[in-house]
Design a protein around this motif. Structure first.
Motif, PDB file in Angstrom:
ATOM      1  N   GLN A  39       8.332  46.824  -0.623  1.00  0.00           N
ATOM      2  CA  GLN A  39       9.201  47.610  -1.591  1.00  0.00           C
ATOM      3  C   GLN A  39       9.056  46.962  -2.817  1.00  0.00           C
ATOM      4  N   PRO A  40       9.399  47.600  -3.754  1.00  0.00           N
ATOM      5  CA  PRO A  40       9.279  47.040  -5.227  1.00  0.00           C
ATOM      6  C   PRO A  40      10.275  45.907  -5.431  1.00  0.00           C
ATOM      7  N   VAL A  41       9.596  44.908  -6.287  1.00  0.00           N
ATOM      8  CA  VAL A  41      10.164  43.792  -6.391  1.00  0.00           C
ATOM      9  C   VAL A  41      11.414  43.837  -7.232  1.00  0.00           C
ATOM     10  N   GLU A  42      12.290  42.992  -6.878  1.00  0.00           N
ATOM     11  CA  GLU A  42      13.673  42.733  -7.483  1.00  0.00           C
ATOM     12  C   GLU A  42      14.210  41.480  -7.836  1.00  0.00           C
ATOM     13  N   GLY A  43      14.149  41.096  -8.826  1.00  0.00           N
ATOM     14  CA  GLY A  43      14.745  39.702  -9.022  1.00  0.00           C
ATOM     15  C   GLY A  43      13.832  38.464  -8.378  1.00  0.00           C
ATOM     16  N   ASP A  44      14.046  37.258  -8.284  1.00  0.00           N
ATOM     17  CA  ASP A  44      13.374  36.222  -8.200  1.00  0.00           C
ATOM     18  C   ASP A  44      12.939  35.986  -6.582  1.00  0.00           C
ATOM     19  N   LEU A  45      12.105  35.050  -6.286  1.00  0.00           N
ATOM     20  CA  LEU A  45      11.572  34.929  -4.962  1.00  0.00           C
ATOM     21  C   LEU A  45      12.399  33.727  -4.351  1.00  0.00           C
ATOM     22  N   ILE A  46      12.933  34.070  -3.061  1.00  0.00           N
ATOM     23  CA  ILE A  46      13.942  33.240  -2.589  1.00  0.00           C
ATOM     24  C   ILE A  46      13.342  32.503  -1.283  1.00  0.00           C
ATOM     25  N   TYR A  47      13.318  31.129  -1.244  1.00  0.00           N
ATOM     26  CA  TYR A  47      12.684  30.438   0.016  1.00  0.00           C
ATOM     27  C   TYR A  47      14.124  29.984   0.916  1.00  0.00           C
ATOM     28  N   PRO A  48      13.644  29.520   2.015  1.00  0.00           N
ATOM     29  CA  PRO A  48      14.527  29.028   2.991  1.00  0.00           C
ATOM     30  C   PRO A  48      15.103  27.695   2.279  1.00  0.00           C
ATOM     31  N   ASP A  49      16.294  27.297   2.746  1.00  0.00           N
ATOM     32  CA  ASP A  49      16.847  25.940   2.068  1.00  0.00           C
ATOM     33  C   ASP A  49      15.941  24.882   2.640  1.00  0.00           C
ATOM     34  N   TRP A  50      15.147  25.022   3.919  1.00  0.00           N
ATOM     35  CA  TRP A  50      14.469  23.511   4.136  1.00  0.00           C
ATOM     36  C   TRP A  50      13.147  23.472   3.275  1.00  0.00           C
ATOM     37  N   MET A  51      12.907  24.292   2.145  1.00  0.00           N
ATOM     38  CA  MET A  51      11.828  24.164   1.395  1.00  0.00           C
ATOM     39  C   MET A  51      12.126  23.494   0.201  1.00  0.00           C
ATOM     40  N   VAL A  52      13.393  23.181  -0.167  1.00  0.00           N
ATOM     41  CA  VAL A  52      13.824  22.802  -1.432  1.00  0.00           C
ATOM     42  C   VAL A  52      13.312  20.928  -1.432  1.00  0.00           C
ATOM     43  N   GLY A  53      12.736  21.051  -2.704  1.00  0.00           N
ATOM     44  CA  GLY A  53      12.234  19.388  -2.760  1.00  0.00           C
ATOM     45  C   GLY A  53      10.676  19.556  -3.255  1.00  0.00           C
ATOM     46  N   THR A  54      10.160  18.361  -3.413  1.00  0.00           N
ATOM     47  CA  THR A  54       8.892  18.331  -3.736  1.00  0.00           C
ATOM     48  C   THR A  54       7.970  17.767  -2.769  1.00  0.00           C
ATOM     49  N   TRP A  55       6.825  18.642  -2.812  1.00  0.00           N
ATOM     50  CA  TRP A  55       5.870  18.648  -1.422  1.00  0.00           C
ATOM     51  C   TRP A  55       4.437  18.116  -1.909  1.00  0.00           C
ATOM     52  N   LYS A  56       3.722  17.445  -1.113  1.00  0.00           N
ATOM     53  CA  LYS A  56       2.278  17.529  -1.015  1.00  0.00           C
ATOM     54  C   LYS A  56       1.668  18.580  -0.414  1.00  0.00           C
TER      55      LYS A  56
END
Length: 253
Positions: A39-56
């Protein structure tokens, strides 16, 4: 030509998708004959809550196919074989949307109430992640990456020789079988601005993520390249991909 690995940034949106469509597409890889249903993009790209933070994040290219070769090929395909089965590691981060907005404005993170952090949607810090990933693959040739302040779906990568890569998402779809898994697909238009020969194409990134019991995240990521006019072979290829890549991704704290 720069490796097409530059486009492998991670995205997710809550746009609806036909049930099972992306799952079936992944199972069929590399026998892809058309583009994904998005579908056409709308707004920002949303991730699940468990992705929050800094990762390697460790990204490994494990398979690459040129389905229409030798009749139709893409710049950079042969060069990308140098990355085959070579793990590439970089730092990435995902932030509550209100934190990212304050960061863009130069305001301190800690000025936000704790409660507001848990209520905000989680988004990718795409400028940070884009630069980190690009430098991991291309080193000091990459000068800067930024996202359009008026449109979060548009990103520009500038190289030290003043060449630029413009990328913007045009279509997006997602499936989420359960709270610990999701599959996202996006289509991007890319334009590589270079004095010797400008080049444009369309790129698909489809990724299946899994949240592991130990808190890490693993993913299989599939990238497809499609030709655009005025490429002389665009009408020969049609909607069929001319280059396919598969990566394994792992995110650890």
């Amino acid at each position: 030509m720069l490796p097409l690995l530059l486009i492998c940034f991670l995205y997710l949106d809550s746009s609806p998708a036909l049930a099972g469509t992306l799952t079936e597409r992944i199972v069929a890889f590399p026998e892809w004959t058309d583009k994904p249903a998005v579908q056409p993009v709308e707004g920002d790209l949303i991730y699940p809550d468990w992705m929050v933070g800094t990762w390697k994040m460790t990204s490994t290219l494990v398979n690459m196919v040129a389905p229409l070769a030798p009749e139709v090929t893409t710049p950079g395909f042969d060069g990308n074989q140098d990355f085959l089965n070579i793990p590439v590691t970089c730092q990435v981060r995902f932030l509550p949307s209100n934190v990212l907005e304050r960061h863009k404005a130069g305001l301190p993170f800690l000025s936000l109430p704790t409660g507001s952090l848990t209520k905000a949607l989680v988004v990718s810090d795409r400028a940070f992640n884009g630069l980190s990933l690009a430098k991991a693959y291309l080193g000091d040739r990459v000068f800067r990456v930024w996202v359009d302040s008026r449109d979060p779906n548009r990103m520009t990568t500038k190289f030290r020789d003043n060449r630029k890569l413009f990328s913007f998402a045009t279509g997006r779809s997602v499936e989420q079988p359960d709270s610990e898994h999701f599959i996202a697909s996006e289509l991007f238009q890319q334009f590589f601005q270079a004095p010797e020969k400008p080049y444009k194409n369309q790129v698909e990134t489809t990724t299946a993520y899994a949240h592991q019991p130990d808190g890490s995240v693993t993913a299989d990521q599939f990238t497809a390249v499609y030709l655009n006019p005025p490429h002389p072979k665009a009408f020969v290829a049609g909607d069929r991909p001319v280059a396919l890549y598969r990566y394994t991704l792992r995110f650890v704290r």
